[in-house]
Structure formats: C-alpha cells, structure tokens
Design a protein around this motif. Structure first.
Motif, mmCIF file in Angstrom:
data_model
loop_
_atom_site.group_PDB
_atom_site.id
_atom_site.type_symbol
_atom_site.label_atom_id
_atom_site.label_comp_id
_atom_site.label_asym_id
_atom_site.label_seq_id
_atom_site.Cartn_x
_atom_site.Cartn_y
_atom_site.Cartn_z
ATOM 1 N N ILE A 140 -1.234 10.596 -17.275
ATOM 2 C CA ILE A 140 -0.353 10.299 -16.140
ATOM 3 C C ILE A 140 -0.935 10.831 -14.831
ATOM 4 N N GLY A 141 -1.612 11.950 -14.902
ATOM 5 C CA GLY A 141 -2.214 12.535 -13.703
ATOM 6 C C GLY A 141 -3.221 11.606 -13.054
ATOM 7 N N SER A 142 -3.914 10.793 -13.857
ATOM 8 C CA SER A 142 -4.902 9.880 -13.290
ATOM 9 C C SER A 142 -4.218 8.801 -12.449
ATOM 10 N N PHE A 143 -3.005 8.411 -12.821
ATOM 11 C CA PHE A 143 -2.265 7.434 -12.024
ATOM 12 C C PHE A 143 -1.838 8.029 -10.681
ATOM 13 N N VAL A 144 -1.469 9.295 -10.719
ATOM 14 C CA VAL A 144 -1.029 9.962 -9.484
ATOM 15 C C VAL A 144 -2.208 10.097 -8.518
ATOM 16 N N VAL A 145 -3.309 10.625 -9.018
ATOM 17 C CA VAL A 145 -4.485 10.843 -8.170
ATOM 18 C C VAL A 145 -5.004 9.523 -7.615
ATOM 19 N N THR A 146 -5.173 8.527 -8.477
ATOM 20 C CA THR A 146 -5.718 7.250 -8.015
ATOM 21 C C THR A 146 -4.716 6.490 -7.150
ATOM 22 N N GLY A 147 -3.442 6.651 -7.429
ATOM 23 C CA GLY A 147 -2.415 6.014 -6.598
ATOM 24 C C GLY A 147 -2.430 6.553 -5.175
ATOM 25 N N VAL A 148 -2.573 7.874 -5.045
ATOM 26 C CA VAL A 148 -2.630 8.490 -3.716
ATOM 27 C C VAL A 148 -3.895 8.048 -2.985
ATOM 28 N N LEU A 149 -5.021 8.067 -3.678
ATOM 29 C CA LEU A 149 -6.281 7.637 -3.068
ATOM 30 C C LEU A 149 -6.200 6.173 -2.634
ATOM 31 N N ALA A 150 -5.673 5.328 -3.497
ATOM 32 C CA ALA A 150 -5.538 3.906 -3.160
ATOM 33 C C ALA A 150 -4.594 3.716 -1.977
ATOM 34 N N ALA A 151 -3.511 4.484 -1.918
ATOM 35 C CA ALA A 151 -2.560 4.368 -0.806
ATOM 36 C C ALA A 151 -3.237 4.708 0.523
ATOM 37 N N VAL A 152 -4.084 5.716 0.521
ATOM 38 C CA VAL A 152 -4.804 6.094 1.740
ATOM 39 C C VAL A 152 -5.755 4.964 2.158
ATOM 40 N N VAL A 153 -6.500 4.422 1.201
ATOM 41 C CA VAL A 153 -7.424 3.330 1.508
ATOM 42 C C VAL A 153 -6.653 2.108 1.998
ATOM 43 N N LEU A 154 -5.542 1.788 1.340
ATOM 44 C CA LEU A 154 -4.747 0.619 1.746
ATOM 45 C C LEU A 154 -4.140 0.800 3.137
ATOM 46 N N ALA A 155 -3.751 2.022 3.467
ATOM 47 C CA ALA A 155 -3.245 2.281 4.823
ATOM 48 C C ALA A 155 -4.351 2.034 5.848
ATOM 49 N N ALA A 156 -5.562 2.446 5.516
ATOM 50 C CA ALA A 156 -6.695 2.207 6.417
ATOM 51 C C ALA A 156 -6.988 0.715 6.538
ATOM 52 N N VAL A 157 -6.917 -0.014 5.428
ATOM 53 C CA VAL A 157 -7.168 -1.461 5.460
ATOM 54 C C VAL A 157 -6.084 -2.162 6.275
ATOM 55 N N ALA A 158 -4.843 -1.773 6.067
ATOM 56 C CA ALA A 158 -3.726 -2.405 6.788
ATOM 57 C C ALA A 158 -3.817 -2.172 8.292
ATOM 58 N N ASN A 159 -4.411 -1.070 8.685
ATOM 59 C CA ASN A 159 -4.540 -0.729 10.101
ATOM 60 C C ASN A 159 -5.986 -0.815 10.569
ATOM 61 N N PHE A 160 -6.770 -1.626 9.897
ATOM 62 C CA PHE A 160 -8.203 -1.701 10.131
ATOM 63 C C PHE A 160 -8.564 -2.009 11.577
ATOM 64 N N ASP A 161 -7.927 -3.027 12.140
ATOM 65 C CA ASP A 161 -8.268 -3.416 13.516
ATOM 66 C C ASP A 161 -8.006 -2.284 14.499
ATOM 67 N N ASP A 162 -6.922 -1.551 14.302
ATOM 68 C CA ASP A 162 -6.617 -0.418 15.180
ATOM 69 C C ASP A 162 -7.653 0.698 15.003
ATOM 70 N N LEU A 163 -8.047 0.953 13.763
ATOM 71 C CA LEU A 163 -9.053 1.994 13.511
ATOM 72 C C LEU A 163 -10.405 1.626 14.125
ATOM 73 N N VAL A 164 -10.791 0.360 14.015
ATOM 74 C CA VAL A 164 -12.036 -0.088 14.620
ATOM 75 C C VAL A 164 -11.975 0.068 16.132
ATOM 76 N N GLU A 165 -10.828 -0.255 16.704
ATOM 77 C CA GLU A 165 -10.667 -0.128 18.154
ATOM 78 C C GLU A 165 -10.794 1.326 18.609
ATOM 79 N N VAL A 166 -10.338 2.256 17.814
ATOM 80 C CA VAL A 166 -10.445 3.679 18.145
ATOM 81 C C VAL A 166 -11.905 4.129 18.048
ATOM 82 N N VAL A 167 -12.589 3.700 16.986
ATOM 83 C CA VAL A 167 -13.964 4.122 16.754
ATOM 84 C C VAL A 167 -14.939 3.423 17.701
#
Length: 172
Positions: A140-167
C-alpha cells in the motif's frame, strides 16, 4: 521497479484524463483548432473524435494491470505523435495556441515538444517494466508514494504554460 511502474501508470493515465476531459468539454473548439494544423475541414470533426477517443482509451488501459503495457504504449505513441505534429507546425512558422488540454492556452513552442517527449519516455519506461513485471500485489505504501509523486508531476503538466512563462518569459 514497482515504483516506476505505478508512477508511470498514474502520470500517463492522469495526463490523458485531463486532456480528454478538456477536449470533451470543448470538442467543437478542439475540432476548429485543427485548422491550425492544416487538417482539411471535412476531417476536423472525425480527427478530433478519434484523438479524444484514443486519449480516453489510454486511461483505463494504463491503469489496469492486465492492459498496462497496451495503455502505456498507446500513451507513448500518442505523445510522440503530438510532439512530431507540434514540431512540424513550428517548422512551418506557425504558432497556434496549444489546446493540449482542451482549453485555449499559450502559443505552441519547443517546450511543448520537450514536455511530450518526457511524458512519452515515462510511459515507455513504465511499459518496459510492465512487460517484465511479475504480477505481485504491491504494498500500500507504494501507492501512496507514487500517487504523491504523480500528483506533483500532473500539477506541473496542468500548469505547464505558466511554468514555462516563469522560467522563460516571452518577449513583449
């Protein structure tokens, strides 16, 4: 290896869930936007429907262990195709707005190619693991760890254009 597999499944399914949702919500706008990619008028609605259907199919295929290889492979192929289409479009000198997630966003740029290539690599890596993975119930711990990591990546993907504009802000 289970962490790589689960993370790639969650990221790939999440990216295509967001993308398909946006396209379903704005299907007619997505179909119209295909003009910017030189899709002939009579093919825009069918192409939009096929792209949306393929994106929807990736979600359960990538998440179900028995079909994970197929789902991750389909996701990698779609992302690679999207990267190629973006590259060809930019090469022609046009910069239509990215309707990657259904909504109008920033004009396409090379960073969108990089994003799609990275996401395709994640899906491909996961597919490689899934094809050799012995079906064992992950802790079960692997689902928690990978779920959190995936959520962070998905947040970055969802806001990709804004992140590119900042960088790398556009001039003007």
């Amino acid at each position: 290896m289970i962490y790589l597999l689960l993370t790639s499944q969650f990221i790939t399914a999440g990216v295509f869930a967001m993308s398909a949702y946006g396209k379903v919500r704005e299907q007619s706008g997505f179909a119209r936007s295909l003009a910017d990619f030189q899709v002939p008028p009579r093919l825009r609605v069918p192409v939009a429907a096929m792209v949306t259907a393929a994106e929807i199919a990736v979600v359960p295929l990538a998440l179900v262990p028995a079909t994970a290889v197929a789902g991750l492979a389909l996701g990698a192929v779609l992302l690679s195709g999207f990267a190629a289409v973006i590259g060809l479009t930019l090469r022609r000198g046009t910069r239509p707005r990215c309707r990657c997630f259904g909504a109008v966003a920033a004009p396409l740029q090379g960073a969108h190619i990089v994003r799609n290539v990275v996401l395709a690599a994640i899906a491909t890596a996961g597919g490689g693991v899934a094809s050799t993975y012995q079906a064992v119930a992950p802790p079960i711990g692997s689902f928690v760890v990978t779920g959190v990591l995936a959520a962070v990546v998905l947040a970055a993907v969802a806001n990709f254009d804004d992140l590119v504009e900042v960088v790398a802000p556009r001039a003007g």
